[in-house]
Design an enzyme around this catalytic site. Sequence first.
Site, PDB file in Angstrom:
ATOM      1  N   ASP A   1      -2.481   9.136  14.745  1.00  0.00           N
ATOM      2  CA  ASP A   1      -1.185   9.491  14.168  1.00  0.00           C
ATOM      3  C   ASP A   1      -1.360  10.002  12.743  1.00  0.00           C
ATOM      4  O   ASP A   1      -0.399  10.442  12.112  1.00  0.00           O
ATOM      5  CB  ASP A   1      -0.203   8.328  14.232  1.00  0.00           C
ATOM      6  CG  ASP A   1      -0.664   7.096  13.474  1.00  0.00           C
ATOM      7  OD1 ASP A   1      -1.800   7.087  12.957  1.00  0.00           O
ATOM      8  OD2 ASP A   1       0.111   6.120  13.401  1.00  0.00           O
ATOM      9  N   SER A   2      -2.609   9.997  12.269  1.00  0.00           N
ATOM     10  CA  SER A   2      -2.934  10.670  11.004  1.00  0.00           C
ATOM     11  C   SER A   2      -2.607  12.153  11.074  1.00  0.00           C
ATOM     12  O   SER A   2      -2.537  12.830  10.042  1.00  0.00           O
ATOM     13  CB  SER A   2      -4.414  10.484  10.666  1.00  0.00           C
ATOM     14  OG  SER A   2      -5.238  10.808  11.777  1.00  0.00           O
TER      15      SER A   2
ATOM     16  N   ASP B   1      -3.238   7.243  19.522  1.00  0.00           N
ATOM     17  CA  ASP B   1      -2.497   6.276  18.714  1.00  0.00           C
ATOM     18  C   ASP B   1      -1.084   6.055  19.241  1.00  0.00           C
ATOM     19  O   ASP B   1      -0.397   7.010  19.609  1.00  0.00           O
ATOM     20  CB  ASP B   1      -2.391   6.774  17.267  1.00  0.00           C
ATOM     21  CG  ASP B   1      -3.388   6.105  16.346  1.00  0.00           C
ATOM     22  OD1 ASP B   1      -3.797   4.972  16.643  1.00  0.00           O
ATOM     23  OD2 ASP B   1      -3.747   6.710  15.327  1.00  0.00           O
TER      24      ASP B   1
ATOM     25  N   LYS C   1      -4.307   3.019  20.919  1.00  0.00           N
ATOM     26  CA  LYS C   1      -4.629   2.202  19.745  1.00  0.00           C
ATOM     27  C   LYS C   1      -3.351   1.691  19.117  1.00  0.00           C
ATOM     28  O   LYS C   1      -2.365   2.434  18.993  1.00  0.00           O
ATOM     29  CB  LYS C   1      -5.438   2.997  18.711  1.00  0.00           C
ATOM     30  CG  LYS C   1      -5.793   2.168  17.468  1.00  0.00           C
ATOM     31  CD  LYS C   1      -6.846   2.839  16.614  1.00  0.00           C
ATOM     32  CE  LYS C   1      -6.304   4.007  15.826  1.00  0.00           C
ATOM     33  NZ  LYS C   1      -5.286   3.581  14.810  1.00  0.00           N
TER      34      LYS C   1
ATOM     35  N   GLU D   1      -1.829  -0.762  15.755  1.00  0.00           N
ATOM     36  CA  GLU D   1      -2.100  -1.375  14.465  1.00  0.00           C
ATOM     37  C   GLU D   1      -1.428  -2.738  14.386  1.00  0.00           C
ATOM     38  O   GLU D   1      -0.246  -2.872  14.699  1.00  0.00           O
ATOM     39  CB  GLU D   1      -1.574  -0.495  13.323  1.00  0.00           C
ATOM     40  CG  GLU D   1      -2.238   0.858  13.227  1.00  0.00           C
ATOM     41  CD  GLU D   1      -1.689   1.685  12.066  1.00  0.00           C
ATOM     42  OE1 GLU D   1      -0.918   1.132  11.251  1.00  0.00           O
ATOM     43  OE2 GLU D   1      -2.019   2.875  11.987  1.00  0.00           O
TER      44      GLU D   1
ATOM     45  N   GLU E   1     -10.280  -0.897   8.995  1.00  0.00           N
ATOM     46  CA  GLU E   1     -10.091   0.151   7.981  1.00  0.00           C
ATOM     47  C   GLU E   1      -9.982  -0.441   6.589  1.00  0.00           C
ATOM     48  O   GLU E   1      -9.199  -1.369   6.348  1.00  0.00           O
ATOM     49  CB  GLU E   1      -8.835   0.975   8.290  1.00  0.00           C
ATOM     50  CG  GLU E   1      -8.608   2.101   7.294  1.00  0.00           C
ATOM     51  CD  GLU E   1      -7.537   3.097   7.705  1.00  0.00           C
ATOM     52  OE1 GLU E   1      -7.243   4.014   6.907  1.00  0.00           O
ATOM     53  OE2 GLU E   1      -6.998   2.975   8.815  1.00  0.00           O
TER      54      GLU E   1
END
Length: 288
Positions: free
Chosen positions: A49-50, A88, A118, A120, A187
């Site tokens: 999602d970056s 993501d 993924k 978070e 991270e």
Amino acid sequence: MTNNLAPVTTSDLRKKKRDGQPIAMVTAYDFPSAKLVEEAGADMILVGDSLGMVVLGYDSTIPVTMDDMLHHTKAVTRAVKRAFVVSDMPFLSYHGTVEEAVKNAGRLLQEGLAKAVKMEGGRELAPIVTRCVQAGIPVMGHIGLTPQAVHQLGGYKVQGRDLAQARRLLEDAMALEEAGVFTLVLECVPQEVAAVIADKLEIPVIGIGAGPSCDGQVLVLHDLVGYGSSDWKPKFAKRYADTGIVIREAVAAYVSEVKDRRFPAPEHVFHAAEETVKQLYGEGGGRR
């Protein structure tokens, strides 16, 4: 470049950890970049999602939607034959009910053709992870600096510097492993803390700004090749090329040649048959 066309699996990734073989993961957001990353030999490709910051121009990942992630995941998976593609889960796509989270995760596999998703977060995600895994959806965890929580964290800061934070990260990592994640991203974590976590877990730990003791590394492609307009360079990123300069110079040369009427040159144009030209312009008619 790699000639091994056998698709990478979760079993392969676990074996790499057991054998001490580092895992190389790179982000990609479209067909041509994914094709190049795979040809270069990456084991895993992350449709991160970056892309919100790197491709779409947002100042964080928070505005990225499920539609955005599906669009880019589809483009990447159309290019990839071997690398293991992870997509993501965007902000708020897995923070409601467990049923909604499983449905959204399933879309990234069923429609986007990703191999895994993924998420978070720490131990609070355990019920969602477990339910996704039960549904046949592999989940990659992500702790430490979690960009979707950047406002809660107070900015893009290293996580786990003090003992309490370090312990919490280890507890989160172990809870996620128990819940069923097949890999874990760390991270912006001190390398000493990352080393302990990687040693404690049986699953591969992929670092980004977490030091060399992780079982693998991930970098954003645009940071790696110097492509984009941002002057911000994370400390953990290494620039292996500066393609931005090459692209800018190429486009500038094109603009200059167009304005000077040097492009297109004779070798770049097509010609009609002589009879067609006569009919278009008439006998003795002029041609531009």
